[in-house]
Design an enzyme around this catalytic site. Structure first.
Site, short mmCIF file in Angstrom:
data_model
loop_
_atom_site.label_atom_id
_atom_site.label_comp_id
_atom_site.label_asym_id
_atom_site.label_seq_id
_atom_site.Cartn_x
_atom_site.Cartn_y
_atom_site.Cartn_z
N ARG A 197 -0.06 -3.45 6.08
CA ARG A 197 -1.22 -3.72 5.21
C ARG A 197 -0.80 -4.32 3.87
NH1 ARG A 197 -5.11 -0.42 1.91
NH2 ARG A 197 -7.23 -1.13 2.38
N PHE B 217 -20.14 -1.26 2.65
CA PHE B 217 -19.51 -2.55 2.94
C PHE B 217 -20.12 -3.64 2.06
CE2 PHE B 217 -18.08 -0.36 6.67
CZ PHE B 217 -16.97 -1.05 7.12
N ILE C 231 -10.85 -5.56 1.12
CA ILE C 231 -10.27 -5.11 2.39
C ILE C 231 -10.70 -3.64 2.50
CG2 ILE C 231 -8.07 -4.60 1.20
CD1 ILE C 231 -6.58 -5.00 3.77
N SER C 232 -11.29 -3.27 3.63
CA SER C 232 -11.81 -1.91 3.78
C SER C 232 -10.68 -0.89 3.75
CB SER C 232 -12.54 -1.77 5.11
OG SER C 232 -13.53 -2.76 5.24
N LYS C 233 -11.03 0.36 3.42
CA LYS C 233 -9.98 1.37 3.38
C LYS C 233 -9.51 1.69 4.80
CE LYS C 233 -12.93 5.33 2.41
NZ LYS C 233 -12.99 6.48 1.52
#
Ligand code: SAH
Length: 268
Positions: free
Chosen positions: A85, A260, A111-113
């Site tokens: 990541r 989101f 960027i999502s967790k």
């Protein structure tokens, strides 16, 4: 390790292609890699204290935390443990790459967790064969989730509406040479009919409702996972929606609340 399923190559649509309803050009990025090559790119990473040569250990500890949170699907956890990541975020954020936090990737997007990415991949994967068939991702962003999907699916079609992020994802993914990832620049609202039907569709941006085109492009037996608005009076709150397409019809399941970035029409 060959990630490409030869039988799916034949059915892959030709490129370059156009997204019919919006006329946006679609640019693929395809190459082949072995995961063994993932370890030694972008030398700057090595200079950052705490995340560098030992990033594998940091990633394994992230995976252990995901398992503690209730994630159980080995293939998904293995993918989370192998995709780096920290290579998908700006250098200044590298030290936070393995924390369970979303991070900015530019142009107001994130960027999502890892916890949310892992959860969505588990929902997509649940009860399905070890390797999923063709999957459509709406919202490539920096390309991190597309890289994870490449390890879990035969083919990944990933659409991004912001040119700068599409380009960034292509740069981020170049060295991984993932032959089964097709990055498309365009509006994902109408889906991508040329790759349909999909075994899975996953959205990284939330709208008022799931576009009908996505449901139409889902294969029978396929599953869609997407954030959607929790309702007109929900003050912007979103929930994760799972849609299963069965031979009897479409089954919707509302999961937990999420946050989101918005699903937007058009390209920029
Ligand atoms: N999966 C991504 C998350 C990116 S955030 C990652 O791993 O980084 C969600 C992305 O969805 C944003 O980049 C945003 O520009 C994009 N997006 C929003 N609406 C879209 C649409 N209609 N079509 C394609 N992409 C869209």
């Amino acid at each position: 390790m060959a990630l490409l399923n030869p039988s799916s190559v034949k059915s892959r649509p030709g490129f370059p292609a156009k997204l019919a309803s919006h006329g946006a050009s679609v640019t693929p990025a395809r190459t082949a890699i072995t995961t063994g090559q993932l370890a030694s790119q972008r030398p700057i990473i090595k200079a950052v204290h705490g995340v560098g040569l030992d990033s594998s250990a940091v990633r394994q500890s992230m995976v252990a935390k995901l398992a503690q949170q209730g994630m159980t699907i080995p293939a998904v956890l293995q993918a989370m443990g192998s995709i780096e990541r920290h290579r998908f975020v700006d250098t200044a954020l590298v030290n936070q790459a393995y924390e369970d936090t979303s991070l900015p990737i530019g142009l107001g997007q994130t960027i999502s967790k890892p916890g949310v990415v892992c959860r969505m991949l588990e929902l997509l994967h649940q009860g399905r064969p070890a390797r999923l068939g063709r999957v459509l991702e709406i919202g490539t962003g920096c390309g991190y989730q597309a890289a994870l999907l490449s390890l879990l699916c035969t083919e990944v079609y990933s659409i991004e509406r912001l040119r700068a992020l599409h380009d960034k994802a292509r740069d981020n993914l170049r060295h991984l040479r993932l032959a089964n990832v097709h990055l498309l620049f365009g509006d994902g609202m109408p889906g991508y009919a040329r790759g349909a039907p999909y075994a899975g569709i996953i959205a990284a941006a939330g709208g008022e409702a799931v576009p009908q085109a996505w449901i139409d492009q889902l294969a029978v037996g396929g599953r869609l996972v997407a954030p959607v608005s929790a309702g007109a009076s929900s003050a912007g709150k979103q929930v994760l929606l799972v849609i299963d397409k069965t031979s009897q019809g479409v089954v919707q399941t509302v999961m937990e609340g999420v946050y989101f970035v918005p699903l937007k029409s058009g390209i920029a």
